[in-house]
Design an enzyme around this catalytic site. Structure first.
Site, PDB file in Angstrom:
ATOM      1  N   CYS A  88       0.825  -1.217   0.000  1.00  0.00           N
ATOM      2  CA  CYS A  88       0.000   0.000   0.000  1.00  0.00           C
ATOM      3  C   CYS A  88       0.852   1.257   0.000  1.00  0.00           C
ATOM      4  CB  CYS A  88      -0.943   0.001   1.199  1.00  0.00           C
ATOM      5  SG  CYS A  88      -1.816  -1.550   1.364  1.00  0.00           S
ATOM      6  N   CYS A 211     -12.848   0.391   8.545  1.00  0.00           N
ATOM      7  CA  CYS A 211     -11.949  -0.020   7.464  1.00  0.00           C
ATOM      8  C   CYS A 211     -12.080   0.909   6.266  1.00  0.00           C
ATOM      9  CB  CYS A 211     -12.278  -1.433   6.989  1.00  0.00           C
ATOM     10  SG  CYS A 211     -12.410  -2.656   8.302  1.00  0.00           S
ATOM     11  N   SER A 212     -10.955   1.172   5.594  1.00  0.00           N
ATOM     12  CA  SER A 212     -11.014   1.895   4.327  1.00  0.00           C
ATOM     13  C   SER A 212     -11.626   0.952   3.291  1.00  0.00           C
ATOM     14  CB  SER A 212      -9.623   2.346   3.907  1.00  0.00           C
ATOM     15  OG  SER A 212      -8.751   1.241   3.815  1.00  0.00           O
ATOM     16  N   LYS A 333     -10.144   6.419   4.487  1.00  0.00           N
ATOM     17  CA  LYS A 333     -11.456   5.954   4.912  1.00  0.00           C
ATOM     18  C   LYS A 333     -12.582   6.509   4.043  1.00  0.00           C
ATOM     19  CE  LYS A 333     -14.837   4.262   7.129  1.00  0.00           C
ATOM     20  NZ  LYS A 333     -15.546   4.296   5.828  1.00  0.00           N
ATOM     21  N   HIS A 337      -9.334   3.916  -1.012  1.00  0.00           N
ATOM     22  CA  HIS A 337      -7.953   3.438  -0.896  1.00  0.00           C
ATOM     23  C   HIS A 337      -7.615   2.482  -2.031  1.00  0.00           C
ATOM     24  CE1 HIS A 337      -4.183   2.211   0.667  1.00  0.00           C
ATOM     25  NE2 HIS A 337      -4.584   1.257   1.478  1.00  0.00           N
TER      26      HIS A 337
END
Lengths: 390, 131
Positions: A88, A211-212, A333, A337
């Site tokens: 990421c 969670c994103s 978020k 992402h």
């Protein structure tokens, strides 16, 4: 080493972009950045593209060449193009590669792009692809998903510092508040703490709204020597620091499970390079892939004492124009992402903020902005500091 | 996972074999050929862990990939072995009983399989000690 500046920046819309392919979005971002810089594609002499898992998400590798081809920079111009991968943190690393190329003199006009197309496979496939950012042989094989790994950070943070689910939820709520004012954001919706706490549990204590999301998107910036920046724009954004650090691939091997030592190290190196301290920073785009990740980040980067990130978040100290504006873009978020794109998108947000063109999410009087991009559960961290003053 | 890829780690997976550095005294799981502390000054020997330790942190996973879907909800933990090495493992008890600080010991369990007709992977998971 030459000083370096960004003179063009563009992010595509983030979200479930069913009608667009990876090559479509990366070209859209790249062309946008080129137009923003007022240059021509022929001026570019080096290309970097951050991408975590084209192989898993769209069964396509060799993305450097693919992107050069579809940008019209391959046939005839033969511009060198390199794909960069650090899970990421791929985007942040692509930016860092472009900065290094220009700083060293190897390149005079480099483009750093980040892109990911995650919605061409099903949810289970995404979970499995992301799990490859951790240790497949010794974490993944036991059923450790990414939310599962960050949940273990959260659980221990709660036990050690008294961090609560409400404090975690406050991070998501604040980021949605900011994201509502970001035209590219995937979720421009208001969120309440109650909604987060009532959403389904993914991996205890992380709810789905901690969670994103899974996203498609791309971003790109144009990097040039600072001495030449005014040739392209009246508002160059200068790179004050570019830092990177590594840590163990598996969470269980870390010195301290609730501290991302790679973030700490990259942060320290960046502050040192820029000659700044956390107090000088007006806003920071941190890697909030999960709400707990933002809490760890604001502690690890020195904005709050270890263990105080949760209460600070709930108290609103990280809101827009509060003590420190954290994730004015809406973060991972709310903005989304697309893993390889995130690090470059953070830089694009820094450019908008420092040019004073962030609209309703503008950080007042922004002079220094920081971006923080993490790979895996903290095995790679990339930190950049930007300024509108040289 | 292909047969050779799984097979070459059998010692670590089946028998909880890791490494002990005679220079710094640290223990590692799985086997490492280079001591991350001493690097070339290290002197690594293989070591079979006792298989006892305690839970450092844990979670209960409800959403996972297809491979682990049959198991949800399952408890996952980081366990610190008594020798000092840490590892990530499933805890094969009822998830609600799993908590930070609890003592655990290793058990031999199925880890996964390659579909209905592929090989079955076995290895080490942990369970809570009787209280």
């Amino acid at each position: 080493m030459r000083e370096v500046a960004i003179v063009g920046a563009k992010t595509t819309e983030f979200g479930e972009l069913w009608e667009k392919s990876l090559r479509d979005i990366v070209v859209e971002a790249g062309v946008g950045a080129i137009e923003d810089a007022g240059i021509s594609g022929e001026d570019i002499d080096m290309m970097y593209v951050g991408n975590m898992s084209g192989g898993k998400f769209i069964e396509q590798e060799h993305l450097g060449a693919l992107i050069a081809d579809y940008s019209g920079l391959a046939k005839g111009l033969n511009v060198p193009s390199t794909r960069v991968e650090a899970a990421c943190a791929s985007g942040g690393l692509a930016l860092r590669q472009a900065i290094q190329a220009v700083a060293s003199g190897y390149s005079n006009v480099a483009i750093a792009a980040g892109a990911e197309k995650m919605t061409d496979i099903d949810g289970s496939g995404v979970t499995d692809a992301l799990a490859a950012a951790a240790d497949r042989e010794w974490e993944g094989i036991q059923g450790a998903t990414f939310p599962g790994i960050y949940a273990m950070i959260a659980k221990l943070h709660m036990a050690q510092y008294g961090t609560t689910s409400e404090q975690l939820a406050a991070v998501a709520v604040k980021n949605h508040e900011n994201g509502m004012n970001n035209p590219i954001a995937q979720f421009k919706s208001k969120l309440t703490i109650e909604q987060v706490l009532k959403s389904i549990m993914v991996s205890d204590p992380l709810h789905i709204l901690d969670c994103s999301p899974v996203s498609d998107g791309a971003a790109a910036v144009i990097v040039v020597p600072a001495d030449e920046a005014h040739k392209y724009t009246d508002t160059p954004i200068y790179i004050k620091a570019s830092a990177q650090a590594s840590d163990t691939i598996a969470l269980h091997d870390r010195r301290d499970i609730t501290t991302l030592d790679a973030s700490v190290a990259a942060g320290k190196r960046a502050y040192e390079m820029a000659g700044l301290t956390p107090k000088d920073i007006n806003f920071v785009e941190v890697h909030d892939c999960f709400t707990i990740a933002e809490i760890c980040a604001i502690e690890d980067l020195g904005f709050f004492e270890k263990g105080k990130g949760g209460p600070a978040s709930l108290a609103g100290e990280t809101a827009l124009n509060a003590k420190i504006s954290v994730n004015p873009s809406g973060g991972l978020k709310s903005t989304g992402h697309p893993v390889g794109a995130t690090g470059v998108k953070q830089a694009v947000e820094a450019v908008h903020q420092l040019r004073g063109e962030a609209g309703k999410r503008q950080v007042n009087g922004a002079k220094y902005g920081m971006t923080h991009n993490v790979g895996g559960s903290g095995a790679t961290a990339v930190v950049h500091i930007f300024s509108n003053e040289r | 996972m292909t047969v050779p890829r799984f097979w070459r780690e059998q010692q670590s997976r089946y028998n909880l074999v890791g490494s002990h550095c005679k220079t710094c005294g640290n223990y590692y799981y799985p086997i490492r050929n280079l001591c991350p502390e001493c690097r070339r000054d290290g002197d690594m020997e293989q070591y079979k862990f006792k298989g006892t330790g305690k839970i450092v942190t844990c979670t209960v996973t409800h959403t996972t990939s297809d491979e682990f879907n049959d198991l949800v909800p399952y408890a996952l933990a980081i366990v610190e072995l008594d020798e000092g090495a840490k590892l990530t493992t499933q805890i094969v008890d009822e998830p609600e009983k799993v908590a930070i600080g609890k003592r655990v010991h290793s058990v031999f369990r199925k880890l996964g399989s390659d579909g209905d007709s592929g090989i079955i992977y076995y290895g080490t998971k942990f369970e809570l000690d009787k209280e």
